[in-house]
Design a protein around this motif. Structure first.
Motif, PDB file in Angstrom:
ATOM      1  N   LYS A   1     -16.589  -4.594  -3.101  1.00 42.36           N
ATOM      2  CA  LYS A   1     -15.383  -4.572  -2.275  1.00 42.36           C
ATOM      3  C   LYS A   1     -15.055  -6.000  -1.836  1.00 42.36           C
ATOM      4  O   LYS A   1     -15.946  -6.824  -1.644  1.00 42.36           O
ATOM      5  CB  LYS A   1     -15.586  -3.667  -1.062  1.00 42.36           C
ATOM      6  CG  LYS A   1     -15.746  -2.204  -1.464  1.00 42.36           C
ATOM      7  CD  LYS A   1     -15.739  -1.278  -0.273  1.00 42.36           C
ATOM      8  CE  LYS A   1     -15.757   0.179  -0.740  1.00 42.36           C
ATOM      9  NZ  LYS A   1     -15.763   1.127   0.387  1.00 42.36           N
ATOM     10  N   HIS A   2     -13.756  -6.269  -1.686  1.00 39.60           N
ATOM     11  CA  HIS A   2     -13.385  -7.652  -1.373  1.00 39.60           C
ATOM     12  C   HIS A   2     -13.688  -7.966   0.090  1.00 39.60           C
ATOM     13  O   HIS A   2     -13.846  -7.055   0.926  1.00 39.60           O
ATOM     14  CB  HIS A   2     -11.931  -7.950  -1.757  1.00 39.60           C
ATOM     15  CG  HIS A   2     -10.912  -7.142  -1.029  1.00 39.60           C
ATOM     16  ND1 HIS A   2     -10.553  -7.390   0.271  1.00 39.60           N
ATOM     17  CD2 HIS A   2     -10.140  -6.102  -1.434  1.00 39.60           C
ATOM     18  CE1 HIS A   2      -9.609  -6.553   0.649  1.00 39.60           C
ATOM     19  NE2 HIS A   2      -9.347  -5.745  -0.361  1.00 39.60           N
TER      20      HIS A   2
ATOM     21  N   SER B   1     -11.979  -6.091   3.059  1.00 40.03           N
ATOM     22  CA  SER B   1     -12.368  -4.692   3.199  1.00 40.03           C
ATOM     23  C   SER B   1     -13.715  -4.571   3.914  1.00 40.03           C
ATOM     24  O   SER B   1     -13.909  -3.706   4.763  1.00 40.03           O
ATOM     25  CB  SER B   1     -12.439  -4.033   1.817  1.00 40.03           C
ATOM     26  OG  SER B   1     -12.878  -2.704   1.930  1.00 40.03           O
TER      27      SER B   1
ATOM     28  N   TYR C   1      -1.700  -1.257  -5.150  1.00 40.18           N
ATOM     29  CA  TYR C   1      -2.973  -1.628  -4.525  1.00 40.18           C
ATOM     30  C   TYR C   1      -3.470  -2.994  -4.975  1.00 40.18           C
ATOM     31  O   TYR C   1      -4.131  -3.702  -4.214  1.00 40.18           O
ATOM     32  CB  TYR C   1      -4.015  -0.547  -4.791  1.00 40.18           C
ATOM     33  CG  TYR C   1      -3.787   0.694  -3.961  1.00 40.18           C
ATOM     34  CD1 TYR C   1      -4.263   0.781  -2.662  1.00 40.18           C
ATOM     35  CD2 TYR C   1      -3.063   1.768  -4.461  1.00 40.18           C
ATOM     36  CE1 TYR C   1      -4.034   1.908  -1.885  1.00 40.18           C
ATOM     37  CE2 TYR C   1      -2.826   2.896  -3.700  1.00 40.18           C
ATOM     38  CZ  TYR C   1      -3.309   2.958  -2.413  1.00 40.18           C
ATOM     39  OH  TYR C   1      -3.071   4.077  -1.644  1.00 40.18           O
TER      40      TYR C   1
ATOM     41  N   GLU D   1       0.832  -1.212   0.000  1.00 41.01           N
ATOM     42  CA  GLU D   1       0.000   0.000   0.000  1.00 41.01           C
ATOM     43  C   GLU D   1       0.856   1.247   0.000  1.00 41.01           C
ATOM     44  O   GLU D   1       0.580   2.217  -0.704  1.00 41.01           O
ATOM     45  CB  GLU D   1      -0.917  -0.019   1.222  1.00 41.01           C
ATOM     46  CG  GLU D   1      -1.957   1.097   1.230  1.00 41.01           C
ATOM     47  CD  GLU D   1      -1.464   2.376   1.919  1.00 41.01           C
ATOM     48  OE1 GLU D   1      -2.040   3.444   1.650  1.00 41.01           O
ATOM     49  OE2 GLU D   1      -0.499   2.288   2.705  1.00 41.01           O
TER      50      GLU D   1
ATOM     51  N   ARG E   1      -4.430  -5.668  -2.191  1.00 41.88           N
ATOM     52  CA  ARG E   1      -5.759  -6.256  -2.039  1.00 41.88           C
ATOM     53  C   ARG E   1      -5.711  -7.778  -2.104  1.00 41.88           C
ATOM     54  O   ARG E   1      -6.376  -8.461  -1.319  1.00 41.88           O
ATOM     55  CB  ARG E   1      -6.697  -5.692  -3.103  1.00 41.88           C
ATOM     56  CG  ARG E   1      -7.194  -4.285  -2.798  1.00 41.88           C
ATOM     57  CD  ARG E   1      -8.310  -3.878  -3.742  1.00 41.88           C
ATOM     58  NE  ARG E   1      -7.786  -3.531  -5.054  1.00 41.88           N
ATOM     59  CZ  ARG E   1      -7.455  -2.297  -5.424  1.00 41.88           C
ATOM     60  NH1 ARG E   1      -7.599  -1.300  -4.578  1.00 41.88           N
ATOM     61  NH2 ARG E   1      -7.000  -2.056  -6.635  1.00 41.88           N
TER      62      ARG E   1
END
Length: 696
Positions: free
Chosen positions: A239-240, A243, A177, A172, A181
Motif C-alpha cells: 500500500k502506498h 494509505s 483510483y 475516487e 492514489r
C-alpha cells in the motif's frame, strides 16, 4: 513530451476515424498561443497541455476530449477567447474548454471565494459533460507531478491541500483510483514531508528484508486457486505511504502495528469465478470477520465492483485480497473514463446520482464557505449502505442519520421529514445509521426543516438544503415586515402608488421582483428616503437629512440573525441597546431577544441559543424602571421633568404601592441605549424627590 505525430498516432490506434487534421491544428494552436511561456520547471508551457492530452489518450478518450486537453489553458493564459476556440474547433470543444477554464474575473477575490467560484463553475460544467472532469483531473495530476518546481512553499501547500480536499476525492467518486492514489501520494509528500519520508524508508527496509515476500504470497495464492481449477492472475503490491499513514492516524497505531500493508488482486475470467475464488481462499486461510465486502452485488456509487476480504496468512500476517474480473479491473482503475471509451456521448450514463447532488449543493449554497464545506462533505469517502422499505439502496457517509437518508432519497422528502423508523422501530432523527439498516421516513403535511438538524446531519446535500429552506423562510418573514413598512412609506408619497409605479421603482433600484424590494425594506437595506425617491423622484427634496419619520420612530436592528428576521424584545428583561444580548428560538415562534443576565434564560436550555448584538439602526427601545417617590406634593411632577430633560418618552406609568411616606411606580420609557437609561437613573437618584430608583 509527445511529438505531434506521436499524439495523433496514439489516437488513431484506438479511434481510426478520428479527424487527424483537427488534432494537428489543435497541437499547433496550443504551441503557437503559449509561445515562449515557461513553466516553473523551465520547460515550455505548451508541454503541459500536451502531456495532459497524452494522459487522455492513455484512457482512449474521443478526439474532442484530446483537443480540449490541448487547448484547456489557452483561454486562461493566452490572448485566445472562447469565441476563437469555437471558430477554429467547433461549439462542442469550445463548451468543454470553457468548462475547464477558470474564471478570469475572480482573481481579485479572497482565496476561499476564488476557490469556491472555480469549483462552482467547474461542477456546473461537469454536470453538462463528464469529460470536463476527466480533463481537469488529468490537468491536476500533471500539475502535481511537477509541483516540486514551484519555489514558494505556501503555494505548494495550497495546491497540495486543494488536491487532497477536492480533486483526489473527486477522482475516487468517478472511480479513477489510479489518479486518486497518485494525487494523494504527491499531495501527502508535500503536506506531511516528515511522515512521507519516514514511511517510505520503513517500506524500503521491509522490501530489503522480506526476500521477495510479496511475490511469494502472490504465487502461493495463484497456486492455491489453480489447484481448484481456476485460471487467474494475481498481482501483489505494498500500500502506498498515504494509505498507511491514514491507517496509522485513524487507528492511533505505529507503523509496526499496521498489519495489512500488503494487498493482492485476483483477476478472474467471470463473475462466477470471483465467488469461487473467494470460497477457496476462505477455506484455505482464516478470514477476518468484519473485513469482507461484496461490491459486486452492491457496487459503490461510482460503479466500483470487486470482492474485498482480509486473510490471516502464515505467521499471523494479515493480507488484503481484492477479487474481480478483467472488465471490472479496467473499470475500477479508470472509472467513468474507461466506460466513456465504450459509450461515448451517453450523457445519462455519466450523470451519476452523486453528481446531481453536487449540482443541488451548488444551487443551495449561500456563499463561498458553505459551498466548499458542503462539497467536501459530499465527495469524501467512507460509505455505509441503507435501504428503503421497498429495497432501494442508498450509499451515505459514515455517521449519516435518517435526515441525511431522506435528503438522499429526494430533497422534497427531506424537507417534509418529521420522523423515521429504523428497522421497523421509531428512532430519533439524530440516530446514526448502520450498514444494512432499513429506513422508513415519516412525512408531515406542514413539516419544515429545523435549524437544530444542522447539529447532526453529515451530508453536504442535507446541510445545504436545510440552510436554504431556513433562509427562504426567514426571507419571507423579512419581506412580510417590509410590506407593512412599505405601506407606511407609500402613504407619505404625494402620489397614489400602484403596480406601475412599483414596477418603475424596481427598475430604478435595479431589482427584479416586488419581493426583492420588500425584503430590502424589511432588512433595512434601503432607507425610507431611497424608497420614496424610487417611487416619486424629487419628492424628498424639502426634507431635512436628519428629519425623523413619525411612523418609523422606533427602529431596532439586531446582528447575528439573517438580516431583518422577525424578532421581539423579551418583556421579562426589556433589553436596550448596550446590553449584552442573546436570542432564544423555539420551533414556530419568533426569536426572543433577552439580556444576557435575564433569569428567564434558565428556562430555555432545550432551545436554540443565538449569539446576538445590536445593529446601528437601533433607537426607541423601552426601558423599565422601578421608582419610589417621597409622598409629598410636586414629587411626581419633578420625576416627570427629569424624563423630559433627558428626552425620554414615558409610555406607561403604573402606581404599584402606596406606603406613607413613599409611593412606588413602575415606569416604561423609550430610551436610545443603555447609556441613556443610565443617565436617567443617575438623575433620578440625585433628586430630592426620589427615595429609590432601579432598573427592572
Amino acid at each position: 513530451m509527445l511529438r505531434q505525430y506521436e499524439l495523433v498516432e496514439k489516437v488513431k490506434t484506438y479511434d481510426p476515424d478520428a479527424d487527424e487534421a483537427a488534432l494537428n491544428r489543435a497541437y499547433v494552436y496550443t504551441v503557437q498561443k503559449h509561445g515562449t511561456q515557461k513553466r516553473a520547471s523551465g520547460d515550455p508551457y505548451f508541454s503541459h497541455p500536451i502531456e495532459v492530452a497524452g494522459l487522455m489518450t492513455d484512457l482512449q478518450l474521443d478526439q474532442e476530449t484530446i483537443i480540449t486537453a490541448l487547448l484547456h489553458d489557452t483561454v486562461e493564459d493566452t490572448l485566445a477567447t472562447i469565441d476563437d476556440i469555437e471558430q477554429h474547433f467547433g461549439p462542442e470543444v469550445a463548451r468543454l474548454v470553457d468548462g475547464v477554464t477558470k474564471l478570469s474575473k475572480i482573481e481579485a477575490m479572497p482565496e476561499n471565494e476564488r476557490a469556491a467560484e472555480n469549483l462552482r463553475k467547474f461542477l456546473l460544467a461537469m454536470s453538462e459533460d463528464i469529460r470536463v472532469l476527466l480533463v481537469k483531473l488529468a490537468d491536476r495530476l500533471h500539475n502535481m507531478r511537477t509541483l516540486h518546481f514551484i519555489k514558494k512553499p505556501e503555494k505548494r501547500q495550497r495546491i497540495a491541500r486543494e488536491t487532497m480536499d477536492i480533486y483526489a476525492p473527486l477522482a475516487e467518486r468517478v472511480g479513477m483510483y489510479e489518479y486518486m492514489r497518485e494525487m494523494q501520494a504527491l499531495a501527502f509528500r508535500e503536506l506531511e514531508p516528515e511522515a512521507y519520508t519516514t514511511i517510505t524508508k520503513r517500506l524500503e527496509q521491509l522490501r530489503s528484508q522480506d526476500g521477495g515476500q510479496v511475490d511469494a504470497i502472490a504465487l502461493r495464492i495463484k497456486q492455491c486457486l489453480a489447484e481448484a481449477g481456476l485460471k487467474v492472475e494475481v498481482m501483489g503490491r505494498e500500500k502506498h505511504p498515504y494509505s498507511i499513514w491514514l491507517k496509522m492516524s485513524e487507528r492511533h497505531v505505529s507503523f509496526e502495528q499496521v498489519t495489512d500493508i500488503m494487498a493482492f488482486r485476483v483477476i478472474t475470467d467471470s463473475e462466477t469465478d470471483c465467488y469461487r475464488a473467494l470460497g477457496v481462499l476462505h477455506t484455505t486461510w482464516q478470514f477476518l470477520p468484519g473485513r469482507f465486502k461484496d461490491y459486486i452485488s452492491t457496487p459503490k456509487t461510482n460503479g466500483y465492483r470487486s470482492l474485498h476480504t482480509s486473510l490471516m496468512y502464515e505467521n499471523s500476517m494479515r493480507v488484503e485480497v481484492q477479487i474481480r474480473t478483467r472488465e471490472m479491473h479496467r473499470r475500477n482503475e479508470f472509472g467513468l473514463a474507461a466506460h466513456w471509451a465504450y459509450k461515448q456521448h451517453d450523457k445519462a450514463d455519466g450523470q451519476v446520482g452523486w453528481l446531481r447532488d453536487l449540482i443541488e449543493i451548488v444551487d443551495a449554497s449561500h456563499d463561498a464557505e458553505e459551498l466548499l464545506e458542503h462539497t467536501r462533505m459530499a465527495i469524501y469517502q467512507d460509505r455505509i449502505f441503507a435501504f428503503t422499505p421497498k429495497g432501494a439502496l442508498f450509499q451515505l457517509p459514515k455517521g449519516a442519520t435518517s435526515v441525511d437518508f431522506a435528503f438522499a432519497v429526494h430533497t422534497d422528502l427531506g424537507l417534509a421529514t418529521v420522523g423515521a423508523k429504523i428497522n421497523g422501530r421509531h428512532m430519533p432523527l439524530r440516530t446514526p445509521l448502520d450498514n444494512g439498516d432499513v429506513v422508513e421516513i415519516i412525512k408531515g403535511t406542514n413539516a419544515e426543516p429545523q435549524l437544530s438538524w444542522l447539529g447532526f446531519v453529515v451530508t453536504g446535500k442535507a446541510r445545504a438544503a436545510i440552510r436554504r429552506s431556513v433562509r427562504m423562510k426567514e426571507r419571507a418573514e423579512v419581506a412580510s415586515i417590509g410590506e407593512k413598512l412599505f405601506d407606511e412609506i407609500a402613504a407619505r408619497v404625494p402620489a397614489r402608488i400602484g403596480k406601475k409605479a412599483i414596477k418603475v421603482a424596481l427598475e430604478r433600484l435595479e431589482m427584479e421582483e416586488p419581493e426583492d424590494l420588500m425584503f430590502a425594506i424589511g432588512a433595512a437595506k434601503l432607507s425610507d428616503r431611497e424608497v420614496m425617491e424610487a417611487l416619486v423622484p424629487g419628492c424628498t427634496a424639502d426634507l431635512e437629512e436628519d428629519e425623523e419619520w413619525p411612523s418609523r420612530e422606533r427602529v431596532i436592528s439586531i446582528r447575528g440573525l439573517t438580516p431583518g428576521v422577525a424578532f421581539e424584545l423579551a418583556t421579562c428583561c426589556h433589553p436596550v441597546p448596550g446590553d449584552r444580548i442573546v436570542g432564544i428560538r423555539r420551533k414556530g415562534e419568533t426569536v426572543l431577544v433577552h439580556a444576557i443576565d435575564c433569569l428567564e434564560l434558565a428556562n430555555g436550555v432545550d432551545t436554540d441559543w443565538l449569539d446576538l448584538s445590536w445593529g446601528k439602526r437601533s433607537q426607541g427601545a423601552v426601558g423599565r424602571l422601578g421608582v419610589t417617590l417621597y409622598d409629598r406634593p410636586g414629587t411626581l411632577a419633578e420625576m416627570a421633568g427629569i424624563f423630559a430633560q433627558n428626552k425620554a418618552n414615558v409610555t406607561s406609568l403604573l402606581q404599584t404601592q402606596l406606603d406613607h411616606p413613599f409611593t412606588s411606580y413602575e415606569i416604561a420609557a423609550e430610551v436610545q441605549d443603555l447609556a441613556h437609561l443610565t443617565r436617567i437613573l443617575s438623575a433620578l437618584r440625585a433628586s430630592d424627590a426620589v427615595a429609590q430608583a432601579e432598573r427592572m
